[in-house]
Design a protein around this motif. Sequence first.
Motif, mmCIF file in Angstrom:
data_model
loop_
_atom_site.group_PDB
_atom_site.id
_atom_site.type_symbol
_atom_site.label_atom_id
_atom_site.label_comp_id
_atom_site.label_asym_id
_atom_site.label_seq_id
_atom_site.Cartn_x
_atom_site.Cartn_y
_atom_site.Cartn_z
ATOM 1 N N PRO A 128 0.829 -1.218 0.220
ATOM 2 C CA PRO A 128 -0.157 -0.065 -0.153
ATOM 3 C C PRO A 128 0.836 1.164 0.095
ATOM 4 O O PRO A 128 1.887 1.249 0.326
ATOM 5 C CB PRO A 128 -0.830 -0.298 1.342
ATOM 6 C CG PRO A 128 0.102 -0.999 2.217
ATOM 7 C CD PRO A 128 0.748 -1.999 1.260
ATOM 8 N N ILE A 129 0.388 2.263 -0.170
ATOM 9 C CA ILE A 129 0.872 3.843 -0.142
ATOM 10 C C ILE A 129 0.893 4.048 1.375
ATOM 11 O O ILE A 129 0.344 3.584 2.128
ATOM 12 C CB ILE A 129 -0.122 4.788 -1.027
ATOM 13 C CG1 ILE A 129 -0.194 4.720 -2.192
ATOM 14 C CG2 ILE A 129 0.497 6.248 -0.475
ATOM 15 C CD1 ILE A 129 -1.168 5.319 -2.950
ATOM 16 N N LYS A 130 2.192 4.599 1.390
ATOM 17 C CA LYS A 130 2.427 4.857 2.780
ATOM 18 C C LYS A 130 2.283 6.164 3.305
ATOM 19 O O LYS A 130 2.606 7.260 2.664
ATOM 20 C CB LYS A 130 4.022 4.469 3.098
ATOM 21 C CG LYS A 130 4.728 3.123 2.886
ATOM 22 C CD LYS A 130 4.062 2.296 4.268
ATOM 23 C CE LYS A 130 4.784 0.983 4.119
ATOM 24 N NZ LYS A 130 4.495 0.094 2.726
ATOM 25 N N LEU A 131 1.755 6.209 4.486
ATOM 26 C CA LEU A 131 1.508 7.780 5.315
ATOM 27 C C LEU A 131 2.377 7.706 6.448
ATOM 28 O O LEU A 131 2.285 7.076 7.537
ATOM 29 C CB LEU A 131 0.015 7.764 5.640
ATOM 30 C CG LEU A 131 -0.327 8.933 6.444
ATOM 31 C CD1 LEU A 131 -0.096 10.433 6.007
ATOM 32 C CD2 LEU A 131 -1.650 9.111 6.944
ATOM 33 N N LEU A 143 0.221 14.609 4.427
ATOM 34 C CA LEU A 143 -0.605 14.229 3.434
ATOM 35 C C LEU A 143 0.019 14.570 1.929
ATOM 36 O O LEU A 143 -0.176 13.997 0.941
ATOM 37 C CB LEU A 143 -1.855 15.188 3.582
ATOM 38 C CG LEU A 143 -2.781 14.909 4.866
ATOM 39 C CD1 LEU A 143 -3.742 15.808 5.019
ATOM 40 C CD2 LEU A 143 -3.196 13.363 4.631
ATOM 41 N N THR A 144 0.842 15.622 2.071
ATOM 42 C CA THR A 144 1.551 15.595 0.648
ATOM 43 C C THR A 144 2.451 14.424 0.343
ATOM 44 O O THR A 144 2.303 14.366 -0.940
ATOM 45 C CB THR A 144 2.460 16.863 0.895
ATOM 46 O OG1 THR A 144 1.663 18.096 1.058
ATOM 47 C CG2 THR A 144 3.416 17.285 -0.404
ATOM 48 N N GLY A 145 2.929 13.910 1.471
ATOM 49 C CA GLY A 145 3.802 12.802 1.185
ATOM 50 C C GLY A 145 2.920 11.410 0.322
ATOM 51 O O GLY A 145 3.377 10.756 -0.480
ATOM 52 N N ILE A 146 1.761 11.479 0.792
ATOM 53 C CA ILE A 146 0.724 10.388 0.023
ATOM 54 C C ILE A 146 0.408 10.754 -1.471
ATOM 55 O O ILE A 146 0.632 9.991 -2.277
ATOM 56 C CB ILE A 146 -0.690 10.541 0.581
ATOM 57 C CG1 ILE A 146 -0.537 9.954 2.406
ATOM 58 C CG2 ILE A 146 -1.870 9.432 -0.140
ATOM 59 C CD1 ILE A 146 -1.885 10.102 2.840
ATOM 60 N N PHE A 147 0.458 12.186 -1.625
ATOM 61 C CA PHE A 147 0.196 12.491 -3.149
ATOM 62 C C PHE A 147 1.331 12.308 -3.999
ATOM 63 O O PHE A 147 1.313 11.942 -4.976
ATOM 64 C CB PHE A 147 -0.497 13.872 -3.355
ATOM 65 C CG PHE A 147 -1.734 14.176 -2.588
ATOM 66 C CD1 PHE A 147 -2.946 13.330 -3.103
ATOM 67 C CD2 PHE A 147 -1.941 15.013 -1.484
ATOM 68 C CE1 PHE A 147 -4.096 13.400 -2.178
ATOM 69 C CE2 PHE A 147 -3.112 15.051 -0.846
ATOM 70 C CZ PHE A 147 -4.134 13.987 -1.355
ATOM 71 N N ASP A 148 2.650 12.562 -3.220
ATOM 72 C CA ASP A 148 3.933 12.518 -3.930
ATOM 73 C C ASP A 148 4.118 11.035 -4.356
ATOM 74 O O ASP A 148 4.526 10.602 -5.416
ATOM 75 C CB ASP A 148 5.002 12.927 -2.973
ATOM 76 C CG ASP A 148 4.911 14.443 -2.977
ATOM 77 O OD1 ASP A 148 4.299 14.991 -3.824
ATOM 78 O OD2 ASP A 148 5.654 15.064 -2.041
ATOM 79 N N ARG A 152 4.198 9.315 -8.017
ATOM 80 C CA ARG A 152 5.513 8.107 -8.694
ATOM 81 C C ARG A 152 4.970 7.182 -9.128
ATOM 82 O O ARG A 152 5.271 6.628 -10.174
ATOM 83 C CB ARG A 152 6.463 8.086 -7.350
ATOM 84 C CG ARG A 152 7.421 7.331 -7.795
ATOM 85 C CD ARG A 152 8.243 6.830 -6.451
ATOM 86 N NE ARG A 152 7.735 5.753 -5.527
ATOM 87 C CZ ARG A 152 7.410 4.561 -5.875
ATOM 88 N NH1 ARG A 152 8.010 4.081 -6.952
ATOM 89 N NH2 ARG A 152 6.759 3.763 -5.260
ATOM 90 N N ARG A 153 3.899 6.371 -8.311
ATOM 91 C CA ARG A 153 3.227 5.272 -9.099
ATOM 92 C C ARG A 153 2.700 5.288 -10.305
ATOM 93 O O ARG A 153 2.672 4.516 -11.049
ATOM 94 C CB ARG A 153 2.395 4.408 -7.791
ATOM 95 C CG ARG A 153 3.098 4.387 -6.579
ATOM 96 C CD ARG A 153 2.074 3.324 -5.688
ATOM 97 N NE ARG A 153 3.009 2.908 -4.452
ATOM 98 C CZ ARG A 153 2.296 2.122 -3.754
ATOM 99 N NH1 ARG A 153 1.170 1.269 -3.683
ATOM 100 N NH2 ARG A 153 2.977 1.943 -2.604
ATOM 101 N N GLN A 154 1.921 6.632 -10.257
ATOM 102 C CA GLN A 154 1.271 6.738 -11.571
ATOM 103 C C GLN A 154 2.313 6.951 -12.809
ATOM 104 O O GLN A 154 2.016 6.543 -13.846
ATOM 105 C CB GLN A 154 0.480 7.993 -11.515
ATOM 106 C CG GLN A 154 -0.557 8.478 -12.521
ATOM 107 C CD GLN A 154 -1.586 9.297 -12.297
ATOM 108 O OE1 GLN A 154 -2.516 9.186 -11.438
ATOM 109 N NE2 GLN A 154 -1.527 10.398 -12.955
ATOM 110 N N LYS A 307 -4.633 1.206 -1.401
ATOM 111 C CA LYS A 307 -4.688 1.337 0.086
ATOM 112 C C LYS A 307 -3.764 2.081 0.629
ATOM 113 O O LYS A 307 -2.690 2.187 0.177
ATOM 114 C CB LYS A 307 -5.097 -0.052 0.750
ATOM 115 C CG LYS A 307 -6.234 -0.660 0.432
ATOM 116 C CD LYS A 307 -6.555 -1.900 1.239
ATOM 117 C CE LYS A 307 -7.867 -2.429 0.824
ATOM 118 N NZ LYS A 307 -8.100 -3.616 1.384
ATOM 119 N N ILE A 308 -3.872 2.793 1.964
ATOM 120 C CA ILE A 308 -2.673 3.499 2.504
ATOM 121 C C ILE A 308 -2.409 2.898 3.954
ATOM 122 O O ILE A 308 -3.559 2.201 4.599
ATOM 123 C CB ILE A 308 -3.315 4.870 2.765
ATOM 124 C CG1 ILE A 308 -3.406 5.642 1.402
ATOM 125 C CG2 ILE A 308 -2.284 5.610 3.605
ATOM 126 C CD1 ILE A 308 -4.270 6.980 1.458
#
Length: 311
Positions: A128-131, A143-148, A152-154, A307-308
């Motif tokens: 999953p994406i890490k928060l 929260l910016t870390g989630i979008f970054d 990257r994955r996209q 998922k996060i």
Amino acid sequence: MPRDLERSLQEFASAHNFLGQKGALCVALVITRAAIEQGLPLDPGKLVTKAKGQVLGLGKSGVQKVLSDHKVTKILAAEGGRTSRGSLGNMQDYVAFLNKQSATSGFNLSAVEKWWVARVRDFFDASPIKLKVDAGSSLKACLTGIFDEAKRRQAENHGSTVVGAVMQHLVGAKLETLYPDQEIMHSGYSVADAPTGRSGDFEIGDCVIHVTTAPSKLLLLKCQENLDKGLRPLVISNAAGAQMAETLADELQISKRVEALDITQFLVANVLEWTSFNGSKRRATLEELIVRYNRIIADCETDPSLKIAVA
């Protein structure tokens, strides 16, 4: 499976970016099954639809038939990879690989199909994406870390919509937290509004919320339609997108009637309120938000890597 065949499959999948991509995995499953049923060599010219725009047999039912034969019941892709822009090219590359491999010693299509099913299982088990919730970092930074990470994955999976999906479902999770007594309707990120009769991604009271990574004139025209129906449109995007929405709204002379917000600030403001501005409650509050988000992902999306996980 012979080691040489397994190595060849791994090299092909890595070189052609098949691993971790739903559309490409769907192509591999459907074409491998076609090879089993029709024999090799395959003619790629006979594996396209009459309109020449899609891979023949590529769709949800065909993909899930292969997976169900291996006791896999999760949905790999709602369209079975049919809408992936690279499916035709992937098919041609994979057919060439199979045709070449068929002349090698120990080649076995049943083993090849099992190998691809194993890669699908890997996809379902993807990290999953890490928060990261650091005590010294601001909520905005967390929260910016989630979008970054989503960006990257996209970027690694051309044609995917990771950022948009994460944005939409975080907004949905926030609305659930804000209004626990109301039923918040959620849908997959790729689900269009028109066929479902929705005015936007979410409707709360007389407000219609549109979540997007890149506001367009078409979206603002939809906001104008909302206004004509007595609804109040709210566009949620990234910082640049919110600015773009305001510019487009100004061109349509509706800027004073449309709200446009940066998603990070949209989320941060509420988290601060939920914690009563008490830093010691920040982690627990974010975890509650992410629990709701992950449940929405499980219900509405087929990609579990969306998922996060709170670190």
